[in-house]
Write a protein that holds these residues in place. Structure first.
Motif, PDB file in Angstrom:
ATOM      1  N   MET A 193      -8.926  22.744  39.541  1.00 28.73           N
ATOM      2  CA  MET A 193      -9.147  23.525  38.137  1.00 28.73           C
ATOM      3  C   MET A 193     -10.261  25.069  38.147  1.00 28.73           C
ATOM      4  N   PRO A 194      -9.597  26.083  37.339  1.00 27.75           N
ATOM      5  CA  PRO A 194     -10.213  26.922  38.169  1.00 27.75           C
ATOM      6  C   PRO A 194     -11.450  27.227  37.709  1.00 27.75           C
ATOM      7  N   GLU A 195     -12.306  27.904  37.521  1.00 29.26           N
ATOM      8  CA  GLU A 195     -13.616  28.616  37.639  1.00 29.26           C
ATOM      9  C   GLU A 195     -14.317  30.217  37.402  1.00 29.26           C
ATOM     10  N   CYS A 196     -15.045  29.885  35.958  1.00 32.99           N
ATOM     11  CA  CYS A 196     -15.711  30.825  35.117  1.00 32.99           C
ATOM     12  C   CYS A 196     -16.173  31.351  36.854  1.00 32.99           C
ATOM     13  N   VAL A 197     -15.784  32.903  36.977  1.00 29.60           N
ATOM     14  CA  VAL A 197     -16.400  33.763  38.069  1.00 29.60           C
ATOM     15  C   VAL A 197     -17.697  34.600  37.417  1.00 29.60           C
ATOM     16  N   ARG A 198     -18.420  33.667  36.791  1.00 25.02           N
ATOM     17  CA  ARG A 198     -19.786  34.448  35.552  1.00 25.02           C
ATOM     18  C   ARG A 198     -20.798  32.774  35.963  1.00 25.02           C
ATOM     19  N   CYS A 199     -20.276  32.340  35.924  1.00 30.15           N
ATOM     20  CA  CYS A 199     -21.326  30.779  35.027  1.00 30.15           C
ATOM     21  C   CYS A 199     -20.781  29.803  36.177  1.00 30.15           C
ATOM     22  N   GLY A 200     -19.745  29.620  36.627  1.00 24.29           N
ATOM     23  CA  GLY A 200     -19.149  28.657  37.536  1.00 24.29           C
ATOM     24  C   GLY A 200     -18.499  27.445  36.930  1.00 24.29           C
ATOM     25  N   THR A 201     -18.179  27.680  35.291  1.00 23.91           N
ATOM     26  CA  THR A 201     -18.023  26.595  34.738  1.00 23.91           C
ATOM     27  C   THR A 201     -16.742  26.404  34.693  1.00 23.91           C
ATOM     28  N   ALA A 202     -15.907  24.553  34.711  1.00 22.46           N
ATOM     29  CA  ALA A 202     -14.629  24.402  34.774  1.00 22.46           C
ATOM     30  C   ALA A 202     -14.216  24.893  33.581  1.00 22.46           C
TER      31      ALA A 202
ATOM     32  N   TYR B  52      -4.871  27.251  30.601  1.00 24.72           N
ATOM     33  CA  TYR B  52      -6.774  27.417  30.339  1.00 24.72           C
ATOM     34  C   TYR B  52      -7.326  27.984  29.411  1.00 24.72           C
ATOM     35  N   GLU B  53      -8.511  27.846  29.526  1.00 24.47           N
ATOM     36  CA  GLU B  53      -9.217  28.575  27.841  1.00 24.47           C
ATOM     37  C   GLU B  53     -10.195  29.995  28.653  1.00 24.47           C
ATOM     38  N   GLY B  54     -10.304  30.761  28.203  1.00 24.66           N
ATOM     39  CA  GLY B  54     -10.906  32.030  28.935  1.00 24.66           C
ATOM     40  C   GLY B  54     -10.151  33.336  28.920  1.00 24.66           C
ATOM     41  N   TYR B  55     -10.929  33.827  29.697  1.00 19.88           N
ATOM     42  CA  TYR B  55      -9.592  34.945  30.412  1.00 19.88           C
ATOM     43  C   TYR B  55      -9.410  35.882  31.324  1.00 19.88           C
ATOM     44  N   GLU B  56      -8.453  36.097  32.002  1.00 20.48           N
ATOM     45  CA  GLU B  56      -8.780  36.517  33.029  1.00 20.48           C
ATOM     46  C   GLU B  56      -8.260  38.133  32.998  1.00 20.48           C
ATOM     47  N   CYS B  57      -8.480  38.645  34.959  1.00 22.44           N
ATOM     48  CA  CYS B  57      -8.127  39.880  35.035  1.00 22.44           C
ATOM     49  C   CYS B  57      -6.790  40.514  35.309  1.00 22.44           C
ATOM     50  N   ARG B  58      -5.764  40.729  34.832  1.00 28.23           N
ATOM     51  CA  ARG B  58      -4.248  41.038  35.485  1.00 28.23           C
ATOM     52  C   ARG B  58      -4.551  41.521  36.800  1.00 28.23           C
ATOM     53  N   ASP B  59      -4.812  41.744  37.041  1.00 27.97           N
ATOM     54  CA  ASP B  59      -5.399  43.060  38.070  1.00 27.97           C
ATOM     55  C   ASP B  59      -5.903  41.802  39.226  1.00 27.97           C
ATOM     56  N   CYS B  60      -6.570  41.475  39.587  1.00 31.47           N
ATOM     57  CA  CYS B  60      -7.333  40.371  40.469  1.00 31.47           C
ATOM     58  C   CYS B  60      -7.186  39.133  40.239  1.00 31.47           C
ATOM     59  N   GLY B  61      -7.572  38.314  38.749  1.00 33.60           N
ATOM     60  CA  GLY B  61      -7.464  37.561  39.003  1.00 33.60           C
ATOM     61  C   GLY B  61      -8.591  36.563  38.732  1.00 33.60           C
ATOM     62  N   THR B  62      -9.494  37.352  38.089  1.00 39.22           N
ATOM     63  CA  THR B  62     -10.701  36.903  38.037  1.00 39.22           C
ATOM     64  C   THR B  62     -10.804  36.326  36.661  1.00 39.22           C
ATOM     65  N   LEU B  63     -11.663  35.367  36.250  1.00 39.45           N
ATOM     66  CA  LEU B  63     -11.343  34.821  35.388  1.00 39.45           C
ATOM     67  C   LEU B  63     -13.012  34.515  34.624  1.00 39.45           C
TER      68      LEU B  63
ATOM     69  N   LEU C 116      -8.095  44.814  33.760  1.00 35.79           N
ATOM     70  CA  LEU C 116      -8.501  45.030  31.856  1.00 35.79           C
ATOM     71  C   LEU C 116      -8.044  43.055  31.738  1.00 35.79           C
ATOM     72  N   LEU C 117      -9.227  42.487  31.306  1.00 33.28           N
ATOM     73  CA  LEU C 117      -9.623  40.912  30.983  1.00 33.28           C
ATOM     74  C   LEU C 117      -7.411  40.787  29.623  1.00 33.28           C
ATOM     75  N   LEU C 118      -7.588  39.727  30.363  1.00 31.63           N
ATOM     76  CA  LEU C 118      -6.599  39.150  29.039  1.00 31.63           C
ATOM     77  C   LEU C 118      -7.209  37.962  28.465  1.00 31.63           C
ATOM     78  N   SER C 119      -6.787  37.474  27.349  1.00 29.79           N
ATOM     79  CA  SER C 119      -6.670  36.149  26.975  1.00 29.79           C
ATOM     80  C   SER C 119      -5.924  35.370  27.705  1.00 29.79           C
ATOM     81  N   ARG C 120      -5.782  33.939  28.314  1.00 28.24           N
ATOM     82  CA  ARG C 120      -5.360  33.346  28.949  1.00 28.24           C
ATOM     83  C   ARG C 120      -4.398  32.161  27.998  1.00 28.24           C
TER      84      ARG C 120
END
Length: 69
Positions: A1-10, A27-38, A65-69
């Protein structure tokens, strides 16, 4: 399950009509279209407040750019 890079929440899966029926999980959240950071929605909102007037929609890792998932 993907996790938030900042707080570690799934990030939680959300159902989205036909995509859910086809087995395509979104999945809920935001994803970087370049590197995949969530980022989860909560951390994205916190960045919006912290960077008031700044580019809160930019990735904290690569500045993409962070885009809504």
């Amino acid at each position: 399950m993907p996790e938030c890079v900042r707080c570690g929440t799934a990030l939680e899966a959300r159902s989205s009509g036909i995509a859910d029926r086809l087995g395509l999980t979104s999945y809920e959240g935001y994803e970087c279209r370049d590197c995949g950071t969530l980022l989860c929605g909560g951390c994205y909102r916190k960045r919006t407040i912290e960077l008031a007037g700044g580019s809160h929609d930019r990735c904290p890792t690569c500045d993409g750019l962070l885009l809504s998932r």
